[in-house]
Scaffold this motif. Sequence first.
Motif, short mmCIF file in Angstrom:
data_model
loop_
_atom_site.label_atom_id
_atom_site.label_comp_id
_atom_site.label_asym_id
_atom_site.label_seq_id
_atom_site.Cartn_x
_atom_site.Cartn_y
_atom_site.Cartn_z
N PHE A 162 30.25 21.37 77.94
CA PHE A 162 29.88 22.08 76.46
C PHE A 162 30.99 22.53 75.94
CE2 PHE A 162 28.65 25.59 73.91
CZ PHE A 162 27.99 25.07 73.24
N ALA A 163 31.46 22.67 74.80
CA ALA A 163 32.32 23.48 74.02
C ALA A 163 31.83 23.85 72.61
CB ALA A 163 33.73 22.63 73.93
N GLY A 164 32.09 24.91 72.45
CA GLY A 164 31.41 25.52 71.07
C GLY A 164 31.15 26.86 71.09
N GLN A 165 30.58 27.41 70.01
CA GLN A 165 30.42 28.71 69.88
C GLN A 165 29.24 29.32 70.47
OE1 GLN A 165 29.09 30.28 65.80
NE2 GLN A 165 30.85 31.55 65.86
N ARG A 166 29.37 30.56 71.23
CA ARG A 166 28.16 31.31 71.82
C ARG A 166 28.28 32.53 71.25
NH1 ARG A 166 24.14 28.59 73.79
NH2 ARG A 166 24.48 27.79 71.48
N ALA A 167 27.04 33.32 71.67
CA ALA A 167 27.10 34.91 71.56
C ALA A 167 27.89 35.27 72.72
CB ALA A 167 25.64 35.28 71.57
N ASP A 168 28.85 36.55 72.51
CA ASP A 168 29.47 37.19 73.73
C ASP A 168 28.54 37.90 74.28
OD1 ASP A 168 31.27 38.20 75.31
OD2 ASP A 168 32.54 38.80 73.64
N ALA A 169 28.20 37.46 75.68
CA ALA A 169 27.47 38.17 76.51
C ALA A 169 27.96 39.40 77.32
CB ALA A 169 26.65 37.41 77.53
N PHE A 170 29.37 39.59 77.05
CA PHE A 170 30.11 40.67 77.87
C PHE A 170 29.79 42.07 77.28
CE2 PHE A 170 33.99 43.29 78.30
CZ PHE A 170 33.90 43.66 79.76
N ALA A 443 21.02 39.19 72.43
CA ALA A 443 20.61 37.94 72.37
C ALA A 443 20.27 37.40 73.92
CB ALA A 443 21.88 37.02 72.02
N SER A 444 19.31 36.66 74.24
CA SER A 444 18.92 36.36 75.54
C SER A 444 19.59 35.30 76.03
CB SER A 444 17.31 35.79 75.47
OG SER A 444 16.60 37.03 75.18
N LEU A 445 19.95 35.18 77.49
CA LEU A 445 20.53 34.06 78.10
C LEU A 445 19.66 33.18 78.34
CD1 LEU A 445 22.24 36.17 80.89
CD2 LEU A 445 23.17 35.41 79.03
N LEU A 446 20.22 31.79 78.29
CA LEU A 446 19.61 30.73 78.53
C LEU A 446 19.36 30.54 79.88
CD1 LEU A 446 21.53 28.11 76.31
CD2 LEU A 446 19.58 29.76 75.45
N LYS A 447 18.11 30.01 80.34
CA LYS A 447 17.99 29.79 81.71
C LYS A 447 18.68 28.33 82.34
CE LYS A 447 13.59 32.27 81.54
NZ LYS A 447 12.14 32.05 81.77
N LYS A 448 19.22 27.76 81.51
CA LYS A 448 19.93 26.52 81.81
C LYS A 448 21.33 26.46 81.46
CE LYS A 448 17.81 23.37 78.55
NZ LYS A 448 17.10 22.14 78.21
N PHE A 449 22.21 25.42 81.76
CA PHE A 449 23.64 25.28 81.15
C PHE A 449 23.23 24.88 79.70
CE2 PHE A 449 27.07 22.48 80.30
CZ PHE A 449 28.01 23.00 80.79
N PRO A 450 24.56 25.77 79.07
CA PRO A 450 25.58 26.48 79.46
C PRO A 450 25.35 27.96 79.44
CG PRO A 450 25.61 26.11 77.24
CD PRO A 450 24.60 25.48 77.53
N PHE A 451 23.88 28.40 79.60
CA PHE A 451 23.50 29.76 79.93
C PHE A 451 23.86 31.07 78.79
CE2 PHE A 451 24.02 27.71 83.82
CZ PHE A 451 22.88 27.69 84.41
N LEU A 452 24.96 30.76 78.34
CA LEU A 452 25.27 31.86 77.18
C LEU A 452 24.50 31.81 76.24
CD1 LEU A 452 29.31 31.72 77.18
CD2 LEU A 452 27.75 33.56 78.00
N PRO A 453 24.19 32.85 75.51
CA PRO A 453 23.09 32.74 74.32
C PRO A 453 23.55 32.00 72.94
CG PRO A 453 23.43 34.82 75.03
CD PRO A 453 24.54 34.24 75.88
N THR A 454 22.50 31.76 72.49
CA THR A 454 22.71 31.14 70.93
C THR A 454 23.65 32.29 70.23
OG1 THR A 454 20.84 30.06 71.03
CG2 THR A 454 21.68 30.46 68.78
N PRO A 455 24.53 31.60 69.59
CA PRO A 455 25.39 32.49 68.57
C PRO A 455 24.74 33.43 67.70
CG PRO A 455 26.02 30.32 68.33
CD PRO A 455 25.06 30.26 69.43
N PHE A 456 25.22 34.40 67.24
CA PHE A 456 24.47 35.39 66.25
C PHE A 456 24.95 34.65 64.89
CE2 PHE A 456 25.51 38.22 69.56
CZ PHE A 456 24.18 39.06 69.67
N ASP A 457 24.05 34.55 63.83
CA ASP A 457 24.16 33.71 62.88
C ASP A 457 24.62 34.58 61.63
OD1 ASP A 457 22.05 34.43 60.36
OD2 ASP A 457 21.05 34.23 62.63
#
Length: 463
Positions: A162-170, A443-457
């Motif tokens: 997967f490659a694309g925008q995600r929410a920063d979970a750090f 934002a909530s982590l996904l339970k499956k790949f790619p795990f990082l949350p949906t990006p903020f809109d």
Amino acid sequence: MSSHREAPEISKDPVADSSDLYAFVSPDDPDTVTIIANYVPLQLPSSGPNFFEFGDDVLYEIHIDANGDARPDITYQFRFRTELRNDKTFLYNTGQIKSLDDENWNRRQFYSVTKVDSHGKSTVLANKLPCPPCNVGKISIPNYAKLAEDAVHKLKSREKVFAGQRADAFFVDLGSIFDLGTLRPFQDKHLVGSQLFNYAGKAVNATDKTNVHSIAIQIPLDMVRRDGKKRVRAKDAGAVIGVWTSASRRQVEVRGDKGGGDVVVGPQVQVSRLGNPLFNEVIVPMAQKDKWNSLPPSEDKRFAEFVATPELGALLPVLYPGLFDNLAAFNKTKGARADLLAILLTGIPDGIIEGFQNNTGTVQADMLRLNTAIPPAKKENAFGVVGGDIAGFPNGRRIADDVVSISIKAVAGATLPLVNKDFKADAASGLVEQGLSIKNVSASLLKKFPFLPTPFDGFNNPS
């Protein structure tokens, strides 16, 4: 931060700036390892009409060392290409985007995946895989989660990408930490802060509601282990892999004029890399940070002295008088921090912590070291190995691991008794932390790949 603005030159080039790296045995498929490399940090979601994207002129790489020599045995290369559909509009999208090939989406990105083996042989695994769009808003993209799910690709070679925008979970209280090393929960104990506060403060997550661009790959474990085995014991050397990410640009770029395109020539030159979080950020002196970014991990013996006698370790007893007296006494002996050298540069050998090792040998190198034979924890502890959870940092790095607090605890002396039985850690070393957790990410982590949350809109994050 983990590596969001860690060096002077790369902070001016966010498209090539590796901000976070994660590596963990996948909880959704324990026979695989998930590696996530984040770039383009600190994105404001409302950034139209020129939303964020990967660099077409940047070579992004994820490296895996299977034999402990700090040189890649496997490298996955990702190259991106941007396509503009309508050159008569200023808009990112001219209507709702409901699919990855929607004609309303004007500026799209595609990427290729190439695998390079230890002998330098390259194999193209995929071409023109679509990235999802940036999360413009619910009006433009009514079902962003579905679009992102469609952008997860299973390759014929068994990897998932997967490659694309995600929410920063750090999560990090950046404003506090870089204000003379203040930790808000301990601000009333700070040398200067005690003059301003008589109470403990509440930490603030400085990276909340920002996005990143992520490159994620899920790989079967037998493909990354040195002997190719599907099953190994945790104490086996072949169970441990080293992981780092890098970004490179061509050596020469000539700017076009009068409508001409830019020309890039020459070999690829590395401008960014990342293994352990906070290594270049906190360990390497300012004058050498750009040099560190240009070197491979196999050259990290040059920086071992800064790990052995970390500047932060000397500052803590000064900034928090009376809390780290044992650490101060140890510092006066000018003893080398063997615990930090192991954690960051060689991995922890067998016999130090029951049931755990992630040692890669004697070569000193900054890599995330993951023991692939240790399964995901049934219940994660955010403090990882320090908190008794051997599936967490510094055994690789999970998204919810509080790497800032773990690092502070280690530098403060919490891990020193593991290798120096005569040292008694200060009580504060086990208590000190930044005061944040994954719950401070909106934002909530996904339970499956790619795990990082949906990006903020952008619509719901206008500032």
